[in-house]
Design an enzyme around this catalytic site. Structure first.
Site, PDB file in Angstrom:
ATOM      1  N   LEU A 100      10.948 -20.488  -4.722  1.00  0.00           N
ATOM      2  CA  LEU A 100       9.905 -19.653  -4.107  1.00  0.00           C
ATOM      3  C   LEU A 100       8.566 -19.821  -4.836  1.00  0.00           C
ATOM      4  O   LEU A 100       8.520 -19.841  -6.067  1.00  0.00           O
ATOM      5  CB  LEU A 100      10.343 -18.183  -4.207  1.00  0.00           C
ATOM      6  N   HIS A 150       2.415   3.443  -9.068  1.00  0.00           N
ATOM      7  CA  HIS A 150       2.250   2.004  -9.353  1.00  0.00           C
ATOM      8  C   HIS A 150       3.464   1.465 -10.112  1.00  0.00           C
ATOM      9  O   HIS A 150       3.951   0.375  -9.839  1.00  0.00           O
ATOM     10  CB  HIS A 150       0.963   1.759 -10.147  1.00  0.00           C
ATOM     11  N   ASP A 192       0.828  -1.211   0.000  1.00  0.00           N
ATOM     12  CA  ASP A 192       0.000   0.000   0.000  1.00  0.00           C
ATOM     13  C   ASP A 192       0.863   1.263   0.000  1.00  0.00           C
ATOM     14  O   ASP A 192       1.964   1.266   0.537  1.00  0.00           O
ATOM     15  CB  ASP A 192      -0.909  -0.029   1.245  1.00  0.00           C
TER      16      ASP A 192
HETATM   17  C1  IPE Z   1      -5.451  -2.765  -0.194  1.00  0.00           C
HETATM   18  O1  IPE Z   1      -5.098  -1.434  -0.358  1.00  0.00           O
HETATM   19  C2  IPE Z   1      -5.442  -3.477  -1.514  1.00  0.00           C
HETATM   20  C3  IPE Z   1      -4.137  -3.683  -2.145  1.00  0.00           C
HETATM   21  C4  IPE Z   1      -2.972  -3.353  -1.636  1.00  0.00           C
HETATM   22  C5  IPE Z   1      -4.173  -4.331  -3.429  1.00  0.00           C
HETATM   23  P1  IPE Z   1      -6.201  -0.288  -0.487  1.00  0.00           P
HETATM   24  O2  IPE Z   1      -5.452   0.978  -0.641  1.00  0.00           O
HETATM   25  O3  IPE Z   1      -7.157  -0.631  -1.561  1.00  0.00           O
HETATM   26  O4  IPE Z   1      -6.937  -0.387   0.920  1.00  0.00           O
HETATM   27  P2  IPE Z   1      -7.873   0.639   1.687  1.00  0.00           P
HETATM   28  O5  IPE Z   1      -8.933   1.060   0.723  1.00  0.00           O
HETATM   29  O6  IPE Z   1      -7.014   1.803   2.089  1.00  0.00           O
HETATM   30  O7  IPE Z   1      -8.384  -0.124   2.862  1.00  0.00           O
HETATM   31  C1  IPE Z   2      -1.512   0.227  -3.421  1.00  0.00           C
HETATM   32  O1  IPE Z   2      -1.316   1.598  -3.429  1.00  0.00           O
HETATM   33  C2  IPE Z   2      -1.773  -0.332  -4.795  1.00  0.00           C
HETATM   34  C3  IPE Z   2      -3.143  -0.830  -4.987  1.00  0.00           C
HETATM   35  C4  IPE Z   2      -4.089  -0.824  -4.090  1.00  0.00           C
HETATM   36  C5  IPE Z   2      -3.451  -1.363  -6.292  1.00  0.00           C
HETATM   37  P1  IPE Z   2      -2.535   2.609  -3.421  1.00  0.00           P
HETATM   38  O2  IPE Z   2      -2.908   2.904  -4.841  1.00  0.00           O
HETATM   39  O3  IPE Z   2      -3.631   2.125  -2.570  1.00  0.00           O
HETATM   40  O4  IPE Z   2      -1.843   3.886  -2.780  1.00  0.00           O
HETATM   41  P2  IPE Z   2      -2.490   4.917  -1.764  1.00  0.00           P
HETATM   42  O5  IPE Z   2      -3.077   4.139  -0.635  1.00  0.00           O
HETATM   43  O6  IPE Z   2      -3.533   5.670  -2.538  1.00  0.00           O
HETATM   44  O7  IPE Z   2      -1.342   5.775  -1.354  1.00  0.00           O
HETATM   45 MG    MG Z   3      -4.095   2.368  -0.588  1.00  0.00          MG
END
Ligand code: IPE
Ligand code: IPE
Ligand code: MG
Length: 233
Positions: A128, A34, A17
């Site tokens: 792995l 990303h 995240d």
């Molecule tokens: C969780 O992250 C999903 C992934 C890392 C793929 P999100 O960014 O979607 O989670 P919330 O919405 O903050 O809980």
């Molecule tokens: C995690 O990073 C990637 C996915 C959930 C696909 P985020 O896109 O959720 O990044 P934040 O939480 O907005 O910083």
């Molecule tokens: Mg996120």
């Protein structure tokens, strides 16, 4: 460093995240975060192999992530497809077995095809096991398991039977779940499987999570006393 590690988790699962926030801090569009996150994926796969982790599960797209703008969702799937196609061979050379958990429904056909190719190609590898959770949601997984059991006509419902009907059949439960970016929640990730997992939260944003951060999590894990409801000796 390595010989100081006594107890390496067999299965590490990561909620990757913070890509969006990483990009925002740099004044870049979310998709740049990303892209940068991929570097962390490579670094963590390498580190997992180096330290002898057997299973690594990476939460890549949740069933709730469909709520995001269409452009971002499309970009994420495009990126996954391209990287899997281009880097699958290298993973194979490194004896990595790639697999996927989640629902294929709704994913672009091209991505599903590439996932199938990489999965088949690396199926016999013994290093792995790298599991990508794509279009994954724990509640959906458990609901699907229940549906499958009902339609099989089985009346003797056991924990073992439920487990055998989860997407993760054959994969041991995660010993350590890592979440980056400072959020302290599971966001519908491996809810059943996480029953006795150790949880590790760090403020580091996913694109900045590299081998040193991975090691920090491993060292933290070493200090944990896992009791599984019993008493520690
Ligand atoms: C969780 O992250 C999903 C992934 C890392 C793929 P999100 O960014 O979607 O989670 P919330 O919405 O903050 O809980
Ligand atoms: C995690 O990073 C990637 C996915 C959930 C696909 P985020 O896109 O959720 O990044 P934040 O939480 O907005 O910083
Ligand atoms: Mg996120």
């Amino acid at each position: 460093m390595k010989d100081k590690l006594k107890m390496v988790p067999e299965h590490i699962a990561i909620i990757m995240d913070g890509n969006g926030r990483w990009a925002k801090r740099k004044g870049l569009p979310r998709i740049a975060g990303h892209r940068e996150g991929l570097k962390a994926v490579r670094a963590v796969v390498k580190a997992a192999r180096k330290y002898g982790v057997k299973y690594l599960t990476l939460y890549s797209f949740s069933t709730e992530n469909w709520k995001r703008p269409e452009d971002e969702v499309r970009f994420l799937f495009h990126l996954m497809e391209e990287r899997l196609r281009k880097e699958g061979q290298q993973l194979h050379k490194n004896n990595v077995k790639v697999s996927f958990i989640g629902k294929k429904d709704g994913l672009p056909a091209k991505l599903v095809k590439t996932m199938g190719c990489v999965e088949r190609h690396t199926f016999k590898n013994t290093g792995l096991t790298l599991i990508f959770a794509i279009n994954y949601g724990s509640r959906q997984e458990i609901t699907d398991a229940v549906k499958r059991i009902i339609s099989s006509g089985e009346k003797d419902i056991t924990e073992d039977l439920i487990e055998k009907n989860l997407y993760t059949v054959g994969i041991p439960a995660p010993d350590l779940i890592i979440r980056t970016s400072g959020e302290k929640r599971l966001s519908n990730f491996l809810l059943w499987q996480a029953a006795y997992a150790e949880l590790y939260f760090t403020h580091t944003l996913w694109p900045d999570f590299k081998e040193d951060e991975f090691l920090k999590a491993l060292f933290d894990y070493q200090r944990r006393k896992r009791r599984f409801g019993g008493l520690s000796g």
